[in-house]
Design an enzyme around this catalytic site. Structure first.
Site, short mmCIF file in Angstrom:
data_model
loop_
_atom_site.label_atom_id
_atom_site.label_comp_id
_atom_site.label_asym_id
_atom_site.label_seq_id
_atom_site.Cartn_x
_atom_site.Cartn_y
_atom_site.Cartn_z
N ASN A 210 63.31 -14.76 -27.25
CA ASN A 210 61.94 -14.26 -27.07
C ASN A 210 61.99 -12.77 -26.75
O ASN A 210 63.07 -12.19 -26.64
CB ASN A 210 61.21 -15.06 -25.99
CG ASN A 210 61.90 -14.94 -24.65
OD1 ASN A 210 61.93 -13.88 -24.04
ND2 ASN A 210 62.51 -16.03 -24.20
N LYS A 338 52.06 -24.76 -10.87
CA LYS A 338 53.48 -24.48 -11.13
C LYS A 338 54.29 -24.51 -9.84
O LYS A 338 55.42 -24.99 -9.81
CB LYS A 338 53.59 -23.10 -11.81
CG LYS A 338 54.73 -23.01 -12.76
CD LYS A 338 54.54 -21.89 -13.76
CE LYS A 338 53.66 -22.32 -14.93
NZ LYS A 338 53.43 -21.25 -15.89
N LYS A 342 57.46 -26.96 -9.61
CA LYS A 342 58.82 -26.42 -9.53
C LYS A 342 59.41 -26.54 -8.13
O LYS A 342 60.61 -26.35 -7.96
CB LYS A 342 58.81 -24.95 -9.92
CG LYS A 342 58.13 -24.66 -11.25
CD LYS A 342 59.14 -24.42 -12.32
CE LYS A 342 58.44 -24.09 -13.63
NZ LYS A 342 59.37 -23.77 -14.68
N1 CTP Z 1 62.07 -20.98 -15.55
C1 CTP Z 1 63.39 -21.32 -15.36
N2 CTP Z 1 64.01 -22.15 -16.25
C2 CTP Z 1 63.36 -22.63 -17.31
C3 CTP Z 1 62.01 -22.29 -17.51
C4 CTP Z 1 61.40 -21.46 -16.62
O1 CTP Z 1 63.99 -20.87 -14.39
N3 CTP Z 1 63.99 -23.43 -18.15
C5 CTP Z 1 61.40 -20.14 -14.56
C6 CTP Z 1 61.08 -18.74 -15.02
O2 CTP Z 1 62.14 -17.86 -14.73
C7 CTP Z 1 59.84 -18.42 -14.23
C8 CTP Z 1 59.12 -19.76 -14.20
O3 CTP Z 1 60.15 -20.73 -14.29
O4 CTP Z 1 60.15 -18.08 -12.91
C9 CTP Z 1 58.16 -19.87 -15.34
O5 CTP Z 1 57.82 -21.17 -15.48
P1 CTP Z 1 57.45 -21.85 -16.89
O6 CTP Z 1 57.28 -23.27 -16.66
O7 CTP Z 1 58.38 -21.47 -17.98
O8 CTP Z 1 56.10 -21.19 -17.10
P2 CTP Z 1 55.58 -20.29 -18.24
O9 CTP Z 1 56.68 -19.51 -18.90
O10 CTP Z 1 54.49 -19.50 -17.62
O11 CTP Z 1 55.10 -21.32 -19.32
P3 CTP Z 1 54.02 -22.54 -19.29
O12 CTP Z 1 52.79 -21.98 -18.64
O13 CTP Z 1 53.89 -22.84 -20.72
O14 CTP Z 1 54.63 -23.66 -18.52
#
Ligand code: CTP
Length: 397
Positions: A210, A338, A342
């Site tokens: 990306n 989120k 998380k």
């Molecule tokens: N992240 C991570 N490992 C992943 C995916 C995300 O550590 N495999 C972390 C990123 O570094 C960031 C956060 O999680 O701190 C972002 O969460 P993510 O779920 O990926 O959210 P978005 O990118 O905003 O996407 P979406 O809203 O589609 O879930």
């Protein structure tokens, strides 16, 4: 403790006479002062008075053989703990806001990696002019500190805002800035920062990746290190210089990034800024895929590990686990969801619907925690990093 060092840029304004008093007060307070006098500044105060009070040489020319031989302009900009501009004229502010490097003072401001404090001084209409307001906003967004100006009668016979702050007030601002700059509240703390994209192989030559630039994550790693933290920066493929004092580990895939982060534990702080690929091709062949009669090959995807969530539930969980969220709408609601999903402590919610955020230099963020939401103004990514590092230090103190 070593004497703290000020690099004082004296611009061309009638208030320059007060800078002589400022130098005297700084010396009395035990600060070393190295003066830069602009050409216009020399119309108001003489190099000799400045040198005598500062007990140092006065620098004024960018390409002077003698000055450069003694101390190059880049070295000059790095040799201080704080750069002070007093008086900061409209011209100096405009040059600094635009990033011009047309003389010794502006080049020094562009080349410095030290905090900068400005004491503006100008006629009230120049101060209120939209151009100066724009420059002021830009400089604040770049992290420049300000003291004054004050309101009162002016040398030009008018009354209003634009008088340079009085020397004792400038000295107080200098001391406040130095105590922040000199403090290393994160000394002895370990931090892990992820940054940049990941690249997930399809075959030996093709990847899914990306456009993350890594700018924000690198700036955060640098800001944590400046506050004394021992920082491991786990970076996906990006072309960013490693910030001073940071240990950088380059990785490609999400799984490598996770492995590097887990190996860096224990740590007190984890900041996951990386734009980790959510999925990877299930099988990455050892041989390059060839075009064939069957048309494009299907690429089956599997989910990548979530690094942020894994660190948050690790038995060696850092005390403060911070994630980033890029949102285009319902910023705080999505960030809160989120946070729960998380299991982290803070989400730095990033409004990417605003122009210029993706790949740009500015960011408008809100810090979402279980305790509530803290909205920050639009700031440069460097200023977001410094402010976040300070908030982290506050939280862990
Ligand atoms: N992240 C991570 N490992 C992943 C995916 C995300 O550590 N495999 C972390 C990123 O570094 C960031 C956060 O999680 O701190 C972002 O969460 P993510 O779920 O990926 O959210 P978005 O990118 O905003 O996407 P979406 O809203 O589609 O879930």
């Amino acid at each position: 403790m070593a004497e703290e060092r000020i690099l004082l840029i004296v611009g061309g304004g009638i208030a320059a006479y007060k800078s002589l008093e400022l130098v005297r007060l700084c010396r009395k307070a035990g600060l070393a002062v190295r003066p830069i006098l602009t050409q216009a500044g020399a119309e108001f105060v003489t190099p000799l008075s400045l040198a005598a009070l500062a007990e140092d040489k006065v620098y004024s020319e960018l390409f002077s053989l003698t000055d450069e031989a003694e101390m190059g302009h880049i070295e000059l900009s790095r040799s201080a703990d704080l750069v002070v501009v007093a008086p900061a004229t409209a011209d100096l502010m405009a040059k600094a806001a635009a990033g011009l490097a047309s003389d010794l003072a502006s080049t020094t401001l562009l080349a410095t990696d030290k905090p900068v404090l400005m004491a503006p001084a100008m006629n009230v209409r120049m101060w209120e002019h939209p151009a100066t307001r724009r420059n002021l906003a830009q400089l604040k967004a770049d992290g420049v500190l300000f003291v004054g100006p004050d309101e009162g009668p002016m040398a030009c016979g008018e009354y209003g805002e634009g008088r340079m702050a009085e020397p004792p007030a400038i000295l107080a601002a200098i001391q406040a800035a130095l105590s922040v700059a000199g403090a290393r509240p994160l000394a002895g703390k370990r931090a892990i920062v992820t940054a940049g994209p990941t690249a997930e192989p399809i075959d030996p030559v093709r990847v899914i990746t990306n456009r993350s630039s890594g700018k924000q994550g690198f700036a955060i790693a640098g800001a944590l290190a400046e506050l004394g933290a021992q920082v491991t920066l786990v970076a996906g493929p990006v072309a960013q210089p490693t910030p001073p004092g940071v240990t950088r580990l380059d990785v490609e895939t999400a799984r490598e990034m996770l492995e590097a982060c887990e190996a860096a534990l224990p740590a007190e702080i984890a900041v996951c800024v990386a734009a980790v690929a959510d999925w990877r091709p299930q099988t990455a062949g050892a041989r390059k895929l060839k075009k064939g009669a069957d048309g494009p090959p299907p690429i089956a995807l599997v989910e990548n590990p979530d690094i942020l969530a894994t660190l948050a539930k690790s038995p060696k969980r850092p005390r403060l686990v911070i994630g980033f969220a890029a949102e285009t709408h319902d910023l705080e609601e999505n960030a809160r969801a989120k946070l729960a999903k998380k299991g982290c402590d803070w989400i730095v919610a990033n409004d990417v619907s605003l122009p210029g955020v993706m790949g740009g230099d500015d960011n408008t963020v809100a810090i979402v925690s279980r305790g509530g939401v803290e909205r920050w103004d639009r700031l440069s990514k460097g200023a977001v990093a410094r402010k976040l590092a300070e908030r982290i230090a506050e939280e862990l103190s």
